[in-house]
Design an enzyme around this catalytic site. Structure first.
Site, PDB file in Angstrom:
ATOM      1  N   SER A  45      41.245  36.686  31.596  1.00 14.53           N
ATOM      2  CA  SER A  45      41.534  35.391  32.217  1.00 14.53           C
ATOM      3  C   SER A  45      40.502  34.361  31.766  1.00 14.53           C
ATOM      4  O   SER A  45      40.662  33.167  32.035  1.00 14.53           O
ATOM      5  CB  SER A  45      41.520  35.516  33.747  1.00 14.53           C
ATOM      6  N   LYS A 112      38.932  47.728  30.916  1.00 14.41           N
ATOM      7  CA  LYS A 112      40.247  47.625  31.574  1.00 14.41           C
ATOM      8  C   LYS A 112      41.309  47.352  30.515  1.00 14.41           C
ATOM      9  O   LYS A 112      41.030  46.633  29.532  1.00 14.41           O
ATOM     10  CB  LYS A 112      40.258  46.498  32.617  1.00 14.41           C
ATOM     11  N   GLU A 180      48.727  43.927  40.390  1.00 17.18           N
ATOM     12  CA  GLU A 180      48.824  42.458  40.472  1.00 17.18           C
ATOM     13  C   GLU A 180      50.248  42.016  40.794  1.00 17.18           C
ATOM     14  O   GLU A 180      51.215  42.439  40.130  1.00 17.18           O
ATOM     15  CB  GLU A 180      48.372  41.839  39.126  1.00 17.18           C
TER      16      GLU A 180
HETATM   17  O1  KIV Z   1      41.804  38.990  33.505  1.00 12.59           O
HETATM   18  C1  KIV Z   1      41.680  39.026  34.738  1.00 12.59           C
HETATM   19  O2  KIV Z   1      41.001  38.210  35.364  1.00 12.59           O
HETATM   20  C2  KIV Z   1      42.387  40.078  35.451  1.00 12.59           C
HETATM   21  C3  KIV Z   1      42.385  40.015  36.953  1.00 12.59           C
HETATM   22  C4  KIV Z   1      43.394  39.036  37.415  1.00 12.59           C
HETATM   23  C5  KIV Z   1      42.582  41.353  37.549  1.00 12.59           C
HETATM   24  O3  KIV Z   1      42.981  40.924  34.852  1.00 12.59           O
END
Ligand code: KIV
Length: 263
Positions: A45, A112, A180
């Site tokens: 993000s 992640k 999400e």
């Molecule tokens: O990239 C991000 O900030 C995310 C969150 C919304 C979990 O994946």
């Protein structure tokens, strides 16, 4: 003591709710770390919130490395989770391991990635290589082109698919799964079904943890924001007011004052 995957397992077992926040720079990471935030996600993000893109899709591996390294320099105790950007893990499990290792080398304690069964092979290879992996299901922003305008995922039959994906991620070795924009009932069901911690963002109150994007939490993100956003501060107004007061001080000759001058 730095937060580890064992802590998340213990919190899940004790039903102790926890938070994760995104961070993109060293100073913010330090503030959040000192405030006791246990998990800092250097989310892709950053594409929207730092680099000004409309989606996370243009974010590169180099972007993710730069911002993960910055956050790692600011954090002492928090677990730093580096996000694998679009295109960095889909081609092969080997490439996923290579890129995850690059994030670990610059300071990430975990990585992640998005996707369920389609990402399970990469998850297994990364965990075999000693890299803790967080999954991400539901609305996965890297698939924005495929999803179209439909934001809420997992309604109706999609719920069974999502549950199967979550179980596959756990089986492959994920230590936690972000959920999400899914119905709250499905968030509760997946949380109940998994031994590993779920971290919700728009997935209802029953997830083991909750995550928010730092710019949303602080009120920096302009409207419209998703339904799950709760603003805990109004930094847009605070920053605008500070800049306006500075301009006024300069125009009126109040800044710099004698205490700001060198002689
Ligand atoms: O990239 C991000 O900030 C995310 C969150 C919304 C979990 O994946």
């Amino acid at each position: 003591m730095p937060v580890t995957t064992a802590d998340l397992a213990a919190w899940k077992q004790r039903r102790e709710r926890f938070i994760m926040l995104t961070a993109y720079d060293a100073l913010t990471a330090r503030v959040l770390d000192e405030a006791g935030v246990p998990l800092l996600l250097v989310g892709d993000s950053l594409g929207n919130n730092v680099l000004g893109y409309d989606t996370t899709i243009p974010v590169t591996m180099e972007d993710s490395l730069t911002f993960t390294a910055a956050v790692a320099r600011g954090a002492r105790n928090a677990m730093v989770v580096g996000d694998l950007p679009f295109g960095s893990y889909q081609a092969s499990a080997a490439e996923a391991v290579r890129n995850a290792a690059r994030l670990v080398k610059v300071g990430a304690n975990a990585v992640k990635l998005e996707g369920g069964r389609r990402s399970a092979k990469a998850v297994r290879k990364m965990t075999e290589a000693g890299i803790p992996v967080m999954g991400h299901l539901g609305f996965t922003p890297q698939s924005a082109n495929a999803f179209g305008r439909k934001v809420v995922r997992g309604r109706g039959d999609e719920g069974e698919e999502l549950l199967a994906d979550a179980l596959a991620l756990q089986e492959a070795g994920c230590f936690s799964v972000v959920l999400e924009a899914i119905p709250a009932e499905l968030g509760a069901r997946v949380t109940e079904a998994l031994d590993v911690a779920t971290i919700g963002i728009g997935a209802g109150p029953d997830c083991d943890g909750q995550v928010l994007v730092i710019t949303d939490l602080l009120g920096l993100t302009p409207d419209p924001t998703p339904r799950f956003v709760k603003r805990y501060a109004d930094l847009r107004a605070i920053i605008a007011e500070a800049a306006t007061r500075f301009a006024k001080d300069v125009a009126e000759g109040h800044y710099p004052g004698p205490e700001h001058q060198y002689h």
